[in-house]
Enzyme design. Structure first.
Site, PDB file in Angstrom:
ATOM      1  N   GLY A  13      -2.268   4.368  -8.101  1.00  0.00           N
ATOM      2  CA  GLY A  13      -0.932   4.273  -8.401  1.00  0.00           C
ATOM      3  C   GLY A  13       0.063   5.697  -8.239  1.00  0.00           C
ATOM      4  N   SER A  71      -4.924   6.014  -5.629  1.00  0.00           N
ATOM      5  CA  SER A  71      -6.197   5.582  -5.612  1.00  0.00           C
ATOM      6  C   SER A  71      -7.372   5.766  -4.587  1.00  0.00           C
ATOM      7  CB  SER A  71      -5.447   4.241  -5.508  1.00  0.00           C
ATOM      8  OG  SER A  71      -4.904   3.805  -4.006  1.00  0.00           O
ATOM      9  N   HIS A 126      -6.992   0.992   1.895  1.00  0.00           N
ATOM     10  CA  HIS A 126      -7.418   1.381   1.104  1.00  0.00           C
ATOM     11  C   HIS A 126      -9.640   1.535   1.806  1.00  0.00           C
ATOM     12  CE1 HIS A 126      -5.089   0.456  -2.411  1.00  0.00           C
ATOM     13  NE2 HIS A 126      -5.401   1.536  -2.842  1.00  0.00           N
ATOM     14  N   ASN A 153       1.881   7.430  -2.168  1.00  0.00           N
ATOM     15  CA  ASN A 153       2.480   6.243  -2.704  1.00  0.00           C
ATOM     16  C   ASN A 153       4.102   6.056  -2.336  1.00  0.00           C
ATOM     17  OD1 ASN A 153       0.779   3.923  -3.961  1.00  0.00           O
ATOM     18  ND2 ASN A 153       0.008   5.819  -4.961  1.00  0.00           N
ATOM     19  N   ASP A 211      -8.089  -5.540   2.666  1.00  0.00           N
ATOM     20  CA  ASP A 211      -6.329  -5.126   1.916  1.00  0.00           C
ATOM     21  C   ASP A 211      -5.911  -4.228   3.565  1.00  0.00           C
ATOM     22  OD1 ASP A 211      -7.411  -2.437   1.337  1.00  0.00           O
ATOM     23  OD2 ASP A 211      -6.582  -2.431   0.009  1.00  0.00           O
TER      24      ASP A 211
END
Length: 211
Positions: free
Chosen positions: A76, A39, A188, A104, A185
């Site tokens: 992801g 991502s 990111h 991830n 968040d």
């Protein structure tokens, strides 16, 4: 009686001129850099122009390195996902592939030995196709367990030595923990964060292109 006039007496010269014109008009073909990642490289939450691949292309251009940077990030994606799709996500005309996977795996607590095996598989496939690579790591914090973090963080320098490829050890270096460079968040990068990553990564990619 005079000889009949040729319908196009200089046809050969005309066609040759067209050929030269088309060649000069096309210009040199730019080399391709493909970014295989998750991502962060997919630019989650950002327009394509602000995502890391576009920022990397701009950062390289500022260094006098003209390339086309292709985004091949999937939100992801794990190292296993990257291994499964490297054959079709990285086209054969790629000069250098930036391999930025493992974040991830870290979040999911994947066995570092498996992550290392998957990344080794990616690098082997690229090498077999004659595609150069830059390996980009992600730093595991000791808060998740000192032994796990130590084993995970050793993956990237070990593989870089094994394959003789340039290493950028931590994709979020200088970005992680800085609210000014992250989206809401807290994970990111925002546009400024993506630019920071691209600026730091650009000299490493430039060296790989020269090699």
């Amino acid at each position: 009686m005079s000889a009949p006039a040729q319908p196009f007496p200089h046809r050969r010269q005309f066609l040759l001129g067209l050929g030269l014109l088309s060649q000069t008009g096309a210009g040199p073909r730019l080399r391709i850099v493909t970014v295989l990642g998750d991502s962060i490289t997919a630019g989650l939450g950002l327009p394509a122009r602000d995502a890391m691949p576009a920022q990397l292309q701009a950062a390289l251009a500022r260094r006098g390195v003209s390339v086309v940077v292709r985004a091949a990030g999937v939100s992801g994606d794990t190292s296993g996902g990257g291994l499964a799709r490297v054959g079709f996500s990285v086209a054969n005309d790629t000069a250098v592939c930036v391999v930025a996977l493992g974040g991830n795996d870290l979040l999911q607590g994947v066995d570092p030995a498996l992550t290392k095996a998957n990344l080794r598989g990616v690098l082997r496939k690229l090498k077999a196709r004659g595609i150069g690579a830059v390996l980009v790591g992600v730093a595991a914090p000791s808060t998740i367990g000192a032994a796990y973090a130590r084993e995970f963080n050793a993956i990237y320098p070990s593989l870089a030595r094994e394959f003789g490829v340039p290493l950028y050890a931590n994709i979020l270096l200088g970005v992680n923990g800085d609210p000014a460079l992250l989206q809401r968040d807290g994970i990111h990068p925002n546009a400024a964060g993506a630019k920071r990553i691209a600026e730091a990564l650009a000299p490493v990619v430039a060296r790989a292109l020269k090699a």
